[in-house]
Design a protein around this motif. Sequence first.
Motif, PDB file in Angstrom:
ATOM      1  N   ALA A   1      17.582 -14.197 -15.406  1.00 33.80           N
ATOM      2  CA  ALA A   1      16.451 -13.360 -15.000  1.00 33.80           C
ATOM      3  C   ALA A   1      15.604 -12.975 -16.206  1.00 33.80           C
ATOM      4  CB  ALA A   1      16.941 -12.112 -14.280  1.00 33.80           C
ATOM      5  N   ARG A   2      14.281 -13.068 -16.038  1.00 35.37           N
ATOM      6  CA  ARG A   2      13.337 -12.705 -17.101  1.00 35.37           C
ATOM      7  C   ARG A   2      12.661 -11.366 -16.815  1.00 35.37           C
ATOM      8  NH1 ARG A   2      13.571 -16.391 -20.327  1.00 35.37           N
ATOM      9  NH2 ARG A   2      11.793 -15.835 -21.602  1.00 35.37           N
ATOM     10  N   VAL A   3      12.711 -10.919 -15.543  1.00 33.95           N
ATOM     11  CA  VAL A   3      12.089  -9.665 -15.133  1.00 33.95           C
ATOM     12  C   VAL A   3      12.877  -9.089 -13.956  1.00 33.95           C
ATOM     13  CG1 VAL A   3      10.427 -10.861 -13.629  1.00 33.95           C
ATOM     14  CG2 VAL A   3       9.915  -8.546 -14.415  1.00 33.95           C
ATOM     15  N   GLU A   4      13.003  -7.773 -13.930  1.00 30.63           N
ATOM     16  CA  GLU A   4      13.617  -7.056 -12.810  1.00 30.63           C
ATOM     17  C   GLU A   4      12.736  -5.847 -12.530  1.00 30.63           C
ATOM     18  OE1 GLU A   4      17.822  -4.842 -11.603  1.00 30.63           O
ATOM     19  OE2 GLU A   4      17.816  -6.420 -13.122  1.00 30.63           O
ATOM     20  N   ILE A   5      12.518  -5.573 -11.236  1.00 32.27           N
ATOM     21  CA  ILE A   5      11.626  -4.476 -10.864  1.00 32.27           C
ATOM     22  C   ILE A   5      12.285  -3.585  -9.814  1.00 32.27           C
ATOM     23  CG2 ILE A   5       9.379  -3.838  -9.896  1.00 32.27           C
ATOM     24  CD1 ILE A   5       8.303  -6.540 -10.857  1.00 32.27           C
ATOM     25  N   GLU A   6      12.330  -2.280 -10.112  1.00 33.61           N
ATOM     26  CA  GLU A   6      12.750  -1.250  -9.150  1.00 33.61           C
ATOM     27  C   GLU A   6      11.495  -0.652  -8.539  1.00 33.61           C
ATOM     28  OE1 GLU A   6      16.547   1.190 -10.579  1.00 33.61           O
ATOM     29  OE2 GLU A   6      14.839   1.373 -11.904  1.00 33.61           O
ATOM     30  N   THR A   7      11.559  -0.296  -7.273  1.00 35.81           N
ATOM     31  CA  THR A   7      10.372   0.188  -6.569  1.00 35.81           C
ATOM     32  C   THR A   7      10.698   1.373  -5.687  1.00 35.81           C
ATOM     33  OG1 THR A   7       9.490  -2.067  -6.534  1.00 35.81           O
ATOM     34  CG2 THR A   7       8.519  -0.510  -4.979  1.00 35.81           C
TER      35      THR A   7
ATOM     36  N   TYR B   1      -2.236   0.256  -7.104  1.00 38.56           N
ATOM     37  CA  TYR B   1      -1.750   0.413  -8.474  1.00 38.56           C
ATOM     38  C   TYR B   1      -0.875   1.663  -8.560  1.00 38.56           C
ATOM     39  CZ  TYR B   1      -5.312  -3.056  -9.262  1.00 38.56           C
ATOM     40  OH  TYR B   1      -6.079  -4.186  -9.190  1.00 38.56           O
ATOM     41  N   PRO B   2       0.442   1.490  -8.377  1.00 36.68           N
ATOM     42  CA  PRO B   2       1.355   2.635  -8.423  1.00 36.68           C
ATOM     43  C   PRO B   2       1.568   3.130  -9.856  1.00 36.68           C
ATOM     44  CG  PRO B   2       2.588   0.602  -8.174  1.00 36.68           C
ATOM     45  CD  PRO B   2       1.126   0.231  -8.097  1.00 36.68           C
ATOM     46  N   ALA B   3       2.237   4.246  -9.962  1.00 36.07           N
ATOM     47  CA  ALA B   3       2.698   4.707 -11.270  1.00 36.07           C
ATOM     48  C   ALA B   3       3.745   3.697 -11.742  1.00 36.07           C
ATOM     49  CB  ALA B   3       3.306   6.101 -11.159  1.00 36.07           C
ATOM     50  N   MET B   4       3.639   3.267 -13.000  1.00 34.32           N
ATOM     51  CA  MET B   4       4.539   2.222 -13.483  1.00 34.32           C
ATOM     52  C   MET B   4       5.024   2.502 -14.889  1.00 34.32           C
ATOM     53  SD  MET B   4       3.276  -1.513 -12.392  1.00 34.32           S
ATOM     54  CE  MET B   4       1.771  -1.665 -11.477  1.00 34.32           C
ATOM     55  N   ALA B   5       6.194   1.960 -15.160  1.00 30.15           N
ATOM     56  CA  ALA B   5       6.725   1.896 -16.519  1.00 30.15           C
ATOM     57  C   ALA B   5       7.217   0.468 -16.721  1.00 30.15           C
ATOM     58  CB  ALA B   5       7.873   2.883 -16.712  1.00 30.15           C
ATOM     59  N   CYS B   6       7.101  -0.016 -17.947  1.00 30.85           N
ATOM     60  CA  CYS B   6       7.615  -1.344 -18.289  1.00 30.85           C
ATOM     61  C   CYS B   6       8.471  -1.187 -19.541  1.00 30.85           C
ATOM     62  CB  CYS B   6       6.465  -2.317 -18.523  1.00 30.85           C
ATOM     63  SG  CYS B   6       7.043  -4.004 -18.831  1.00 30.85           S
TER      64      CYS B   6
ATOM     65  N   GLU C   1       0.807  -1.217   0.000  1.00 28.92           N
ATOM     66  CA  GLU C   1       0.000   0.000   0.000  1.00 28.92           C
ATOM     67  C   GLU C   1       0.842   1.270   0.000  1.00 28.92           C
ATOM     68  OE1 GLU C   1       0.546  -1.113   4.380  1.00 28.92           O
ATOM     69  OE2 GLU C   1       0.354  -2.160   2.459  1.00 28.92           O
ATOM     70  N   HIS C   2       2.141   1.149   0.266  1.00 27.18           N
ATOM     71  CA  HIS C   2       3.036   2.308   0.289  1.00 27.18           C
ATOM     72  C   HIS C   2       3.780   2.514  -1.030  1.00 27.18           C
ATOM     73  CE1 HIS C   2       2.697   1.150   4.633  1.00 27.18           C
ATOM     74  NE2 HIS C   2       2.319   2.408   4.635  1.00 27.18           N
ATOM     75  N   ILE C   3       3.654   1.570  -1.957  1.00 23.25           N
ATOM     76  CA  ILE C   3       4.380   1.670  -3.226  1.00 23.25           C
ATOM     77  C   ILE C   3       3.781   2.792  -4.066  1.00 23.25           C
ATOM     78  CG2 ILE C   3       4.957   0.500  -5.384  1.00 23.25           C
ATOM     79  CD1 ILE C   3       4.885  -2.147  -3.801  1.00 23.25           C
ATOM     80  N   THR C   4       4.645   3.683  -4.524  1.00 23.92           N
ATOM     81  CA  THR C   4       4.209   4.806  -5.346  1.00 23.92           C
ATOM     82  C   THR C   4       4.651   4.666  -6.800  1.00 23.92           C
ATOM     83  OG1 THR C   4       6.181   6.050  -4.720  1.00 23.92           O
ATOM     84  CG2 THR C   4       4.165   6.454  -3.434  1.00 23.92           C
ATOM     85  N   ARG C   5       5.749   3.935  -7.030  1.00 27.47           N
ATOM     86  CA  ARG C   5       6.295   3.854  -8.389  1.00 27.47           C
ATOM     87  C   ARG C   5       7.061   2.557  -8.562  1.00 27.47           C
ATOM     88  NH1 ARG C   5      10.303   4.815 -11.815  1.00 27.47           N
ATOM     89  NH2 ARG C   5       9.920   6.154 -13.585  1.00 27.47           N
ATOM     90  N   MET C   6       6.934   1.975  -9.757  1.00 35.36           N
ATOM     91  CA  MET C   6       7.708   0.784 -10.117  1.00 35.36           C
ATOM     92  C   MET C   6       8.170   0.920 -11.563  1.00 35.36           C
ATOM     93  SD  MET C   6       5.394  -2.328  -8.622  1.00 35.36           S
ATOM     94  CE  MET C   6       6.476  -3.398  -7.674  1.00 35.36           C
TER      95      MET C   6
END
Length: 136
Positions: A123-129, A107-112, A73-78
Amino acid sequence: MKTLLPEGWPRPSGYSNGIMAEGRMVFVAGQIGWIFDAQTGDMVFEAEDFLGQLRQTLENTLAVLTEAGAGPEHITRMTWYVTDREEYLANLSGMGAIWRELMGKNYPAMACVAVSGLMEPKARVEIETTAVLPHA
């Protein structure tokens, strides 16, 4: 936290256009879908498939956030980095199920971004948060 949705814009599915937050910031380095194997002392991949690695990547992200007293609930961006755009698109339904299970309705602001490879070859996916906790 406040979700930002400009007037007249449709609500995006699975992310927010923007988030406004005030508080203590938490920055989580890029996480991938591996775990620590206590027997070997190595980081290993239990899953080779995209969805299995995504689940572990999100679990790893939540583990780091827990250290700061934060949750989904605290995630703002990924920012997501995926090695195969087509694989990502083919797994939208499964990703949604994993997301709802682990992250709820946040649902944070996201870019993929589709990339040619990640530093860890398996690795197939990496996520910064980025997360923001309310002031104490």
